[in-house]
Scaffold this active site. Structure first.
Site, PDB file in Angstrom:
ATOM      1  N   CYS B 186       7.874   2.050   3.835  1.00 24.60           N
ATOM      2  CA  CYS B 186       7.640   0.530   3.067  1.00 24.60           C
ATOM      3  C   CYS B 186       6.788   1.559   1.843  1.00 24.60           C
ATOM      4  O   CYS B 186       6.422   0.897   0.669  1.00 24.60           O
ATOM      5  CB  CYS B 186       7.164  -0.275   3.585  1.00 24.60           C
ATOM      6  SG  CYS B 186       8.413  -1.253   5.195  1.00 24.60           S
ATOM      7  N   HIS B 326       0.870  -6.023  -0.269  1.00 24.54           N
ATOM      8  CA  HIS B 326       2.103  -5.388   0.674  1.00 24.54           C
ATOM      9  C   HIS B 326       3.070  -6.410   0.994  1.00 24.54           C
ATOM     10  O   HIS B 326       3.646  -6.805   0.818  1.00 24.54           O
ATOM     11  CB  HIS B 326       2.232  -4.060   1.690  1.00 24.54           C
ATOM     12  CG  HIS B 326       2.806  -3.771   2.209  1.00 24.54           C
ATOM     13  ND1 HIS B 326       3.923  -2.784   1.569  1.00 24.54           N
ATOM     14  CD2 HIS B 326       3.294  -4.075   3.706  1.00 24.54           C
ATOM     15  CE1 HIS B 326       5.036  -2.522   2.600  1.00 24.54           C
ATOM     16  NE2 HIS B 326       4.746  -3.332   3.743  1.00 24.54           N
ATOM     17  N   GLU B 337      -3.835  -6.754   6.099  1.00 21.94           N
ATOM     18  CA  GLU B 337      -4.125  -6.268   4.777  1.00 21.94           C
ATOM     19  C   GLU B 337      -5.050  -7.248   4.036  1.00 21.94           C
ATOM     20  O   GLU B 337      -5.894  -7.381   3.059  1.00 21.94           O
ATOM     21  CB  GLU B 337      -2.412  -6.522   3.681  1.00 21.94           C
ATOM     22  CG  GLU B 337      -2.926  -5.897   2.353  1.00 21.94           C
ATOM     23  CD  GLU B 337      -1.805  -6.163   1.640  1.00 21.94           C
ATOM     24  OE1 GLU B 337      -0.842  -6.599   2.269  1.00 21.94           O
ATOM     25  OE2 GLU B 337      -1.131  -5.569   0.763  1.00 21.94           O
ATOM     26  N   LYS B 358       6.624 -10.620  -2.423  1.00 24.65           N
ATOM     27  CA  LYS B 358       7.691 -10.476  -1.740  1.00 24.65           C
ATOM     28  C   LYS B 358       8.202 -11.296  -1.501  1.00 24.65           C
ATOM     29  O   LYS B 358       8.993 -12.043  -0.300  1.00 24.65           O
ATOM     30  CB  LYS B 358       7.300  -9.683  -0.225  1.00 24.65           C
ATOM     31  CG  LYS B 358       7.207  -8.431  -0.060  1.00 24.65           C
ATOM     32  CD  LYS B 358       7.168  -7.424   1.004  1.00 24.65           C
ATOM     33  CE  LYS B 358       6.766  -5.602   0.589  1.00 24.65           C
ATOM     34  NZ  LYS B 358       5.987  -5.054  -0.103  1.00 24.65           N
ATOM     35  N   HIS B 363      11.528  -8.321   1.147  1.00 24.04           N
ATOM     36  CA  HIS B 363      11.217  -6.561   1.179  1.00 24.04           C
ATOM     37  C   HIS B 363      11.884  -5.715   0.871  1.00 24.04           C
ATOM     38  O   HIS B 363      13.412  -5.424   1.015  1.00 24.04           O
ATOM     39  CB  HIS B 363      11.135  -6.451   2.748  1.00 24.04           C
ATOM     40  CG  HIS B 363       9.900  -5.982   3.283  1.00 24.04           C
ATOM     41  ND1 HIS B 363       9.784  -4.447   2.273  1.00 24.04           N
ATOM     42  CD2 HIS B 363       9.118  -5.523   4.190  1.00 24.04           C
ATOM     43  CE1 HIS B 363       8.635  -3.305   2.621  1.00 24.04           C
ATOM     44  NE2 HIS B 363       8.565  -3.986   3.605  1.00 24.04           N
ATOM     45  N   PHE B 426       6.245   1.906   7.345  1.00 28.03           N
ATOM     46  CA  PHE B 426       5.965   1.742   9.425  1.00 28.03           C
ATOM     47  C   PHE B 426       5.953   3.053   9.266  1.00 28.03           C
ATOM     48  O   PHE B 426       6.164   4.370   8.616  1.00 28.03           O
ATOM     49  CB  PHE B 426       7.321   2.051   9.819  1.00 28.03           C
ATOM     50  CG  PHE B 426       7.886   0.615   9.763  1.00 28.03           C
ATOM     51  CD1 PHE B 426       6.820  -0.390   9.879  1.00 28.03           C
ATOM     52  CD2 PHE B 426       9.268  -0.251  10.475  1.00 28.03           C
ATOM     53  CE1 PHE B 426       7.068  -1.618  10.631  1.00 28.03           C
ATOM     54  CE2 PHE B 426       8.912  -1.412  11.149  1.00 28.03           C
ATOM     55  CZ  PHE B 426       8.511  -2.005  10.738  1.00 28.03           C
TER      56      PHE B 426
END
Lengths: 436, 447
Positions: B186, B326, B337, B358, B363, B426
């Site tokens: 990502c 994010h 976050e 998002k 996503h 990830f």
């Protein structure tokens, strides 16, 4: 901006030849290949490819945590073990460093799509095909019971980066490149930039590839990129013939190669051994050229010019004169031809040129990094490695301007080596390494 | 060090098939989620996604001989790139004797690069099935390579390789400078854009077409994330499924699309009288070095990436008015976050807008960072920030403004001057990219 000098302080390499530096170096110096019959598990039975360079399975004892084998593919196990080897060679071991982890970076070239990574899906996909039609309803209702839930994590392209970062507590700049067989050299180039410009004090950089699998081989054979070794009378050791008139395609190999790059001052302050320096880096692309039908390699010429200019390589007339080149030379007819012609417009005639691929095979994302290691050794030994299987005869379209030999070429004094790598889609990187 | 500006934007998303419709949909708080239409998914654990709809790739977006290399994300990437290039004015339509022709503004090909964040790629099950059905039914795949070799379609490898899009773009736009593809999950396109900025700053390129393209709406990748348990299973109400920072969030919504930005040296852009959207001036990239999918509870890595971006831009946290988070709508990401944003900007920053788009787009994985940076740029242009929809019960303890439900406009007295896009991948890679208003009376700001 004040540019810092970037030293090479550690090396790790694993190939079919062996999983340690000395074995690999001696094979390059002596021109010994280690291609063997493709293993049945590679899924290549009945293809036109008979030989490849396949690594021995890395022992679990070399992993920082044996449990990671459940997540990592074979490629990433090889990558992780080799990255840790390079760190160890630089005197950096998990849990022992006394520098800021946020100043420690890592760049990796890894990421070719591999059909073998999708094997957890195979049984169910087969069950879901009726009369040539894929039954997504059946797949959807049964996948939770029949497919390994870790499959998507196993196929992440950045796993080598992730697990090496965890093992070595690397928290600084990082990236993972997927530029085919240029990826590893790009990783070294970008790591060089990060250390040079002060974004990191040290960076682990390299590439890993495991292309001996159906996707790479099927496409490679069809396109003429791979030697059809099953149909040739040559022995395994004779097939890959960089720059030679009778070259007939490349031989795939798996492996990994990593370097530790470090700010010279940082290296000196911690008493690290310096193996060489990186002096310049350049990248380029051919633009609108067609796969396997290229007529020139402007991206390679551009990358060579940029790297040599930055490194202050000697100039003869209007051409650069490095002491030697470890070239891309993969034994593919057109690729070698456009490579030699690209040098013609950038490199002084007579410059010694070698390809180690006849020994290592095409190591994909690790290839350019392996060439860097060969260059470090060549500079230390004042000897250009042999390009085995080069008969002395060029193809009709090839310039005869450079000194290529099937035997090691002694050089009275070597200072700077140029390393080049070019991808199957015309993306190139070049690097200049100097002697420590 | 050269300054870098953004002169072109393009997007394909579940919100729309161009930049402005995407931006309008996001600002209107329209959810892009709906039942999966690309294949029959009624038996799947997850039956919905944010899909790109009614998309057709224009022939202008690629060289004619390259159709054989296309896959779904590549098509999105080529289309978004075409829009961005035309928007930048580096390529314009002109009248020719036989109809419209393209005219390129002079740009040294060797100083023109491509930098793409791309997904992991996967063959379709149909492609896979066609190979597997040729083999014996005993599960022996020793001859799989032979089947691939014998297939008449020999481009399957290149078509499915994540690096092919960068090549297609370099060929289409004759980019002969640095051309590269990044995959750090990502964080991919945040990194690809940040690295492009650094290359222009250092003088390695004058112009770089940078961005990302991905599709998670295909069968095998979607299956992989279903198996991992990362996706929302709110099948009864897909439009409410992506709910970043909400107490009842249960996973992210798979999406697809692309966003491309034209990055250009400021001097060059000003000299050619280009429209300048914003200056891109900060970039941070770090590794969390923790676990493959989890984040360290203290936000380590995410914090430092944001701090690096702000420091590189020569700003203070107080000068940043908007963070496009994010914000995936997963339990761990959103909690960590929020904590990280608090650590960087201070717990008392009630005026800081932090939204997750998002919630509306789903996503886009490797393309997410590029799309969300584009939203930051358009937020500066229009002086408004897009909302976080479905935020009914926000995570407790955060005082900043999540911009719930509706877009928020900035006032003339206190304008939005800088915005930051945050990405967390990830594998532990993080990227943060910062843009600020371009203040130069000689250049027109925004279209």
């Amino acid at each position: 901006m004040k540019m810092r000098r970037v030293a090479i302080t550690g090396i790790g390499i694993s190939t079919a030849v062996g999983d340690d530096l000395l074995t690999n170096i001696s094979s390059w110096r002596e021109g010994r290949t280690h291609f063997g019959a493709v293993a049945a598990a590679s899924g290549l039975l009945g293809t036109a490819v008979k030989y490849a360079g396949e690594c021995p399975e890395p022992p679990a004892s070399r992993l920082p945590d044996r449990k990671v084998k459940k997540i990592l593919t074979r490629k990433d196990v090889i990558g992780l073990v080799t990255a840790l080897e390079a760190a160890s060679d630089a005197g950096i071991r998990p849990g022992t460093q006394n520098f800021d982890p946020e100043r420690f970076g890592m760049y990796v070239g890894a990421g070719s799509t591999q059909i073998k990574d999708l094997t957890p899906y195979f049984p169910l996909v087969r069950q879901c095909v009726q009369g040539g039609v894929f039954d997504s309803l059946k797949f959807g209702s049964e996948m939770m019971d029949l497919v390994n839930p870790m499959v998507v994590l196993q196929t992440l392209m950045n796993n080598t980066l992730c697990f090496a970062a965890i093992a070595l507590d690397i928290r600084g700049v990082n990236s993972n490149f997927m530029d085919f067989n240029v990826s590893g050299l790009r990783a070294v180039g970008e790591a060089f930039r990060s250390v040079q410009t002060g974004r990191a004090d040290l960076c682990l950089a390299g590439g890993v590839a495991s292309p001996v699998e159906p996707f790479h081989v099927g496409t490679g054979v069809n396109s003429g990129y791979l030697a059809r070794s099953a149909e040739l009378s040559w022995s395994a050791a004779e097939i890959l013939r960089p720059y030679d008139r009778e070259r007939c395609g490349t031989v795939l190999s798996e492996g990994a190669a990593f370097l530790m790059l470090e700010d010279e001052g940082h290296a000196v302050s911690r008493g690290a051994r310096i193996l060489g320096y990186i002096d310049g880096y350049g990248a380029g692309s051919d633009g609108p050229v067609e796969f396997m039908h290229e007529e020139s390699a402007p991206g390679l010429s551009g990358s060579v010019k940029r790297a040599c200019r930055e490194a202050g390589v000697d100039v003869e007339g209007k051409l650069f004169a490095p002491d030697l080149i470890i070239g891309h030379g993969n034994g593919v007819m057109r690729s070698d031809s456009v490579e030699l012609n690209a040098y013609l417009s950038t490199i002084a005639p007579g410059t010694p040129l070698a390809s180690i691929k006849a020994v290592t095979g095409e190591l994909g994302e690790a290839a350019g990094v392996a060439s860097c290691i060969a260059a470090v050794d060549a500079l230390l030994q004042n000897s250009v490695p042999p390009t085995i299987n080069f008969s002395g005869n060029f193809a009709a379209d090839d310039p005869h301007a450079f000194s290529i030999s099937p035997l090691a070429q002694a050089c009275p004094s070597t200072r700077q080596a140029l390393i080049t790598q070019r991808s199957i889609l015309g993306i190139s990187c070049s690097l200049v390494i100097s002697k420590s | 060090m050269r300054r870098v500006v953004i002169t072109g934007l393009g997007a394909i998303s579940p919100q729309g098939n161009d930049r402005e419709s995407t931006w309008a949909g996001v600002c209107a708080g329209k959810s892009g989620a709906g039942p999966i239409t690309q294949f029959e998914a009624s038996t799947w654990p997850v039956k919905f996604a944010c899909e790109v709809r009614d998309f057709k790739l224009s022939d202008d977006a690629l060289l004619p001989q390259h159709h054989k290399y296309l896959n779904r994300p590549s098509e999105f990437g080529l289309a978004a790139a075409h829009e961005a290039m035309m928007d930048s004015g580096l390529c314009v339509k002109a009248s020719g004797a036989n109809g419209p022709i393209e005219k390129s503004i002079a740009c040294d090909p060797e100083l023109f690069g491509i930098s793409i964040g791309a997904g992991i790629g996967a063959v379709s099950p149909k492609e896979l099935a066609s190979m597997l059905r040729s083999l014996a039914a005993d599960g022996n795949y020793a001859e799989l390579g032979r089947v691939v070799q014998e297939q008449t379609e020999s481009r399957i490898f290149l078509r499915n390789h994540p690096g092919t899009l960068a090549y297609l773009l370099s060929a289409r736009w004759n980019a002969q400078g640095p051309v590269t593809t990044v995959h750090t999950a990502c964080a991919s396109s945040g990194q690809s854009i940040g690295q492009a900025m650094l290359q222009i700053q250092r003088g390695e390129a004058d112009v770089i077409l940078a961005g990302g393209a991905d599709s998670l709406a295909g069968e095998l990748l979607l299956a992989g994330f279903c198996l991992l348990g990362a996706l929302s299973r709110r099948n009864d109400d897909p439009k409410k499924a992506s709910r970043p920072f909400d107490r009842d969030r249960d996973g992210f919504v798979a999406s697809e699309g692309a966003a491309m930005l034209v990055l250009e040296s400021r001097d060059r852009a000003v000299a050619r009288g280009a429209k300048i959207y914003a200056e891109i001036c900060g970039f941070g990239e770090t590794e969390s070095a923790f676990r493959i999918t989890d984040l360290p509870p203290d936000g380590r890595g995410t914090v430092e990436a944001m701090q690096q971006a702000i420091a590189m831009a020569g700003l203070t946290p107080a000068e940043v008015g908007y963070v496009n988070a994010h914000g995936t709508s997963t339990e761990v990401n959103d909690r960590v976050e929020c904590h990280a944003v608090q650590r960087v900007f201070g717990e008392e920053r009630t005026d800081l807008c932090v939204s997750s788009t998002k919630s509306t787009t789903g996503h886009l994985i490797s393309a997410a960072g590029a799309l969300e940076l584009m939203f930051c740029v358009l937020a500066l242009r229009d002086q408004k920030v897009p909302p976080t929809i479905n935020l009914e019960n926000p995570i407790s303890g955060c005082l900043f403004d999540f911009v719930p439900h509706h877009e928020k406009a900035f006032s003339r007295e206190k304008p939005l001057r800088a915005a930051l896009s945050n990405s967390i991948g990830f594998g532990g890679s993080n990227s943060a990219v910062l843009v600020k208003s371009h203040e130069d009376s000689q250049a027109e700001v925004g279209p």
